[in-house]
Design a protein around this motif. Structure first.
Motif, PDB file in Angstrom:
ATOM      1  N   GLY A 217       0.823  -1.210   0.000  1.00 53.55           N
ATOM      2  CA  GLY A 217       0.000   0.000   0.000  1.00 53.55           C
ATOM      3  C   GLY A 217       0.852   1.253   0.000  1.00 53.55           C
ATOM      4  O   GLY A 217       0.567   2.220  -0.721  1.00 53.55           O
ATOM      5  N   ASP A 218       1.934   1.231   0.766  1.00 56.62           N
ATOM      6  CA  ASP A 218       2.812   2.398   0.816  1.00 56.62           C
ATOM      7  C   ASP A 218       3.594   2.571  -0.488  1.00 56.62           C
ATOM      8  O   ASP A 218       3.850   3.693  -0.922  1.00 56.62           O
ATOM      9  CB  ASP A 218       3.772   2.297   1.993  1.00 56.62           C
ATOM     10  N   VAL A 219       3.946   1.451  -1.132  1.00 57.34           N
ATOM     11  CA  VAL A 219       4.615   1.552  -2.440  1.00 57.34           C
ATOM     12  C   VAL A 219       3.661   2.144  -3.473  1.00 57.34           C
ATOM     13  O   VAL A 219       4.046   3.015  -4.264  1.00 57.34           O
ATOM     14  CB  VAL A 219       5.132   0.178  -2.909  1.00 57.34           C
ATOM     15  N   TYR A 220       2.414   1.688  -3.472  1.00 54.27           N
ATOM     16  CA  TYR A 220       1.427   2.265  -4.396  1.00 54.27           C
ATOM     17  C   TYR A 220       1.263   3.772  -4.152  1.00 54.27           C
ATOM     18  O   TYR A 220       1.096   4.549  -5.094  1.00 54.27           O
ATOM     19  CB  TYR A 220       0.078   1.564  -4.241  1.00 54.27           C
ATOM     20  N   ARG A 221       1.306   4.170  -2.886  1.00 57.16           N
ATOM     21  CA  ARG A 221       1.225   5.608  -2.582  1.00 57.16           C
ATOM     22  C   ARG A 221       2.376   6.364  -3.233  1.00 57.16           C
ATOM     23  O   ARG A 221       2.178   7.411  -3.854  1.00 57.16           O
ATOM     24  CB  ARG A 221       1.256   5.832  -1.070  1.00 57.16           C
ATOM     25  N   ARG A 222       3.571   5.839  -3.086  1.00 58.89           N
ATOM     26  CA  ARG A 222       4.741   6.493  -3.650  1.00 58.89           C
ATOM     27  C   ARG A 222       4.682   6.518  -5.180  1.00 58.89           C
ATOM     28  O   ARG A 222       5.227   7.420  -5.822  1.00 58.89           O
ATOM     29  CB  ARG A 222       6.012   5.805  -3.164  1.00 58.89           C
ATOM     30  N   ALA A 223       3.990   5.519  -5.753  1.00 57.79           N
ATOM     31  CA  ALA A 223       3.814   5.469  -7.202  1.00 57.79           C
ATOM     32  C   ALA A 223       2.626   6.317  -7.673  1.00 57.79           C
ATOM     33  O   ALA A 223       2.296   6.332  -8.854  1.00 57.79           O
ATOM     34  CB  ALA A 223       3.640   4.031  -7.662  1.00 57.79           C
ATOM     35  N   LYS A 224       1.956   7.003  -6.732  1.00 60.34           N
ATOM     36  CA  LYS A 224       0.802   7.881  -6.994  1.00 60.34           C
ATOM     37  C   LYS A 224      -0.450   7.123  -7.421  1.00 60.34           C
ATOM     38  O   LYS A 224      -1.366   7.698  -7.999  1.00 60.34           O
ATOM     39  CB  LYS A 224       1.130   8.938  -8.055  1.00 60.34           C
ATOM     40  N   ASP A 225      -0.504   5.813  -7.133  1.00 54.36           N
ATOM     41  CA  ASP A 225      -1.709   5.029  -7.383  1.00 54.36           C
ATOM     42  C   ASP A 225      -2.493   5.002  -6.072  1.00 54.36           C
ATOM     43  O   ASP A 225      -2.411   4.047  -5.297  1.00 54.36           O
ATOM     44  CB  ASP A 225      -1.331   3.615  -7.836  1.00 54.36           C
ATOM     45  N   PHE A 226      -3.262   6.058  -5.828  1.00 45.18           N
ATOM     46  CA  PHE A 226      -3.905   6.231  -4.532  1.00 45.18           C
ATOM     47  C   PHE A 226      -5.054   5.248  -4.300  1.00 45.18           C
ATOM     48  O   PHE A 226      -5.347   4.896  -3.152  1.00 45.18           O
ATOM     49  CB  PHE A 226      -4.392   7.669  -4.376  1.00 45.18           C
ATOM     50  N   TYR A 227      -5.683   4.786  -5.384  1.00 40.65           N
ATOM     51  CA  TYR A 227      -6.767   3.816  -5.242  1.00 40.65           C
ATOM     52  C   TYR A 227      -6.242   2.520  -4.623  1.00 40.65           C
ATOM     53  O   TYR A 227      -6.770   2.032  -3.617  1.00 40.65           O
ATOM     54  CB  TYR A 227      -7.419   3.527  -6.591  1.00 40.65           C
ATOM     55  N   ASN A 228      -5.194   1.945  -5.234  1.00 39.34           N
ATOM     56  CA  ASN A 228      -4.635   0.700  -4.714  1.00 39.34           C
ATOM     57  C   ASN A 228      -3.957   0.909  -3.367  1.00 39.34           C
ATOM     58  O   ASN A 228      -3.966   0.019  -2.519  1.00 39.34           O
ATOM     59  CB  ASN A 228      -3.659   0.086  -5.717  1.00 39.34           C
ATOM     60  N   ALA A 229      -3.381   2.082  -3.167  1.00 41.92           N
ATOM     61  CA  ALA A 229      -2.761   2.384  -1.880  1.00 41.92           C
ATOM     62  C   ALA A 229      -3.800   2.311  -0.767  1.00 41.92           C
ATOM     63  O   ALA A 229      -3.580   1.663   0.273  1.00 41.92           O
ATOM     64  CB  ALA A 229      -2.118   3.771  -1.923  1.00 41.92           C
ATOM     65  N   SER A 230      -4.941   2.954  -0.971  1.00 40.47           N
ATOM     66  CA  SER A 230      -6.001   2.958   0.035  1.00 40.47           C
ATOM     67  C   SER A 230      -6.543   1.554   0.271  1.00 40.47           C
ATOM     68  O   SER A 230      -6.759   1.145   1.422  1.00 40.47           O
ATOM     69  CB  SER A 230      -7.126   3.891  -0.410  1.00 40.47           C
ATOM     70  N   LYS A 231      -6.736   0.806  -0.812  1.00 35.26           N
ATOM     71  CA  LYS A 231      -7.284  -0.549  -0.702  1.00 35.26           C
ATOM     72  C   LYS A 231      -6.390  -1.438   0.161  1.00 35.26           C
ATOM     73  O   LYS A 231      -6.851  -2.088   1.106  1.00 35.26           O
ATOM     74  CB  LYS A 231      -7.436  -1.162  -2.099  1.00 35.26           C
ATOM     75  N   TYR A 232      -5.106  -1.461  -0.143  1.00 38.47           N
ATOM     76  CA  TYR A 232      -4.186  -2.345   0.574  1.00 38.47           C
ATOM     77  C   TYR A 232      -3.930  -1.861   2.004  1.00 38.47           C
ATOM     78  O   TYR A 232      -3.822  -2.663   2.931  1.00 38.47           O
ATOM     79  CB  TYR A 232      -2.869  -2.479  -0.181  1.00 38.47           C
ATOM     80  N   LEU A 233      -3.820  -0.551   2.204  1.00 39.76           N
ATOM     81  CA  LEU A 233      -3.539  -0.039   3.547  1.00 39.76           C
ATOM     82  C   LEU A 233      -4.697  -0.303   4.498  1.00 39.76           C
ATOM     83  O   LEU A 233      -4.490  -0.688   5.656  1.00 39.76           O
ATOM     84  CB  LEU A 233      -3.221   1.454   3.499  1.00 39.76           C
ATOM     85  N   ASN A 234      -5.910  -0.123   4.033  1.00 44.91           N
ATOM     86  CA  ASN A 234      -7.066  -0.356   4.913  1.00 44.91           C
ATOM     87  C   ASN A 234      -7.268  -1.835   5.202  1.00 44.91           C
ATOM     88  O   ASN A 234      -7.597  -2.212   6.332  1.00 44.91           O
ATOM     89  CB  ASN A 234      -8.329   0.264   4.298  1.00 44.91           C
ATOM     90  N   GLU A 235      -7.032  -2.675   4.193  1.00 42.53           N
ATOM     91  CA  GLU A 235      -7.122  -4.119   4.420  1.00 42.53           C
ATOM     92  C   GLU A 235      -6.018  -4.575   5.374  1.00 42.53           C
ATOM     93  O   GLU A 235      -6.251  -5.372   6.290  1.00 42.53           O
ATOM     94  CB  GLU A 235      -7.005  -4.863   3.090  1.00 42.53           C
ATOM     95  N   GLY A 236      -4.812  -4.057   5.171  1.00 41.24           N
ATOM     96  CA  GLY A 236      -3.702  -4.422   6.054  1.00 41.24           C
ATOM     97  C   GLY A 236      -3.931  -3.977   7.485  1.00 41.24           C
ATOM     98  O   GLY A 236      -3.635  -4.717   8.433  1.00 41.24           O
ATOM     99  N   LEU A 237      -4.483  -2.768   7.657  1.00 35.25           N
ATOM    100  CA  LEU A 237      -4.779  -2.265   9.001  1.00 35.25           C
ATOM    101  C   LEU A 237      -5.810  -3.145   9.698  1.00 35.25           C
ATOM    102  O   LEU A 237      -5.644  -3.500  10.883  1.00 35.25           O
ATOM    103  CB  LEU A 237      -5.284  -0.818   8.927  1.00 35.25           C
ATOM    104  N   MET A 238      -6.857  -3.516   8.992  1.00 37.17           N
ATOM    105  CA  MET A 238      -7.895  -4.359   9.576  1.00 37.17           C
ATOM    106  C   MET A 238      -7.306  -5.694  10.046  1.00 37.17           C
ATOM    107  O   MET A 238      -7.594  -6.167  11.154  1.00 37.17           O
ATOM    108  CB  MET A 238      -9.002  -4.618   8.558  1.00 37.17           C
TER     109      MET A 238
END
Length: 283
Positions: A217-238
């Motif tokens: 999720g953090d790599v996607y953020r750095r790549a400016k793919d905010f959709y996938n970043a949000s998806k993976y970060l929220n799933e990982g947090l849960m």
């Protein structure tokens, strides 16, 4: 930047060579650890230490359980006691492994390198390829912290060649991904993290998958793919909240804070970063 924080959390063989599991509470502690129920592992470990204060396995299991939930001070105290009580070289190899991991998370690089070198020497002396691969992986993580990412990548690749265990490969794929992330090669980082997630899902490593999801999720953020970043970060947090790992929960908040900062939602960014700071301080 504290980006590569999972690098030395390598698969650890939890069964000590010298433990017969005649003591029920020690047996319970290790079983809860293997099941990922760290709260009960701590409870059983504390009972085991009270009942068998001279048993190295009781202290090791309690230290490992504390490490899994990010309680580094308690983990270090228990693991140092395990070191003092341990005479069996195979057991001591595992103690050195975890002491190196604890010191690494505490950013005590000198002690982390000291214990991982002791771990490497014992692994080679005992002919443990799994231990050798893990030690090399840990040392690679330390070189990464020192800023020598090319040397770190070389060590990670050496580690990968030494292991045939799928779960250990998943950890090393994660680690290699983090190096490529630092090099700015986000596509390569994502490729390796997806390999790690696929293995973790297949082998039932719920904890490892949760950590990889936060990393990707953090790599996607750095790549400016905010959709996938949000998806993976929220799933990982849960997932990480279900496990009860406070250290990684704090990292999840940190990554989400960065995501909202990059999306110009400064209010939410501040909320998540404050949560991260508070949780890091508490542990």
């Amino acid at each position: 930047m504290k980006k590569i924080i999972w690098l030395i959390v390598i698969v650890l063989i939890l069964s000590f060579a010298g433990i017969s599991f005649a003591q029920q509470e020690i047996d319970n502690c290790f079983n809860y650890l293997k099941a990922g129920d760290y709260k009960r592992a701590i409870e059983a470990g504390e009972r085991a230490v009270r009942l068998y204060p001279k048993d190295n396995g009781a202290h090791f299991c309690l230290g490992e359980a504390y490490f899994k939930v990010g309680e580094l001070g308690y983990a270090l105290k228990s693991m140092k006691e395990a070191e003092r009580l341990t005479t069996n070289k195979t057991d001591l190899m595992h103690v050195y492994n975890r002491l190196g991991s604890i010191y690494n998370r505490k950013d005590d690089i000198d002690n982390a390198l000291f214990y991982n070198n002791k771990f490497l020497i014992l692994s080679r002396e005992l002919g443990s390829k799994k231990g050798e691969a893990t030690a090399i992986n840990n040392i690679a993580a330390i070189y990464d912290k020192k800023g020598d990412i090319d040397k770190a990548l070389d060590y990670f690749e050496q580690s990968l060649k030494l292991t045939s265990d799928e779960e250990e490969k998943a950890y090393t794929y994660n680690n290699i991904a983090m190096i490529y992330d630092k090099k700015g090669n986000y596509q390569k980082a994502i490729e390796y993290l997806k390999k790690a997630i696929e293995i973790g899902e297949r082998t039932g490593d719920y904890h490892g998958v949760a950590q990889c999801m936060l990393n990707i999720g953090d790599v996607y953020r750095r790549a400016k793919d905010f959709y996938n970043a949000s998806k993976y970060l929220n799933e990982g947090l849960m997932r990480i909240q279900k496990i009860g790992d406070k250290y990684w929960e704090a990292n999840a908040y940190k990554y989400l804070g960065r995501l909202y900062r990059d999306k110009d939602n400064l209010r939410l960014a501040a909320d998540y970063l404050t949560k991260a700071v508070n949780l890091f301080n508490s542990i």
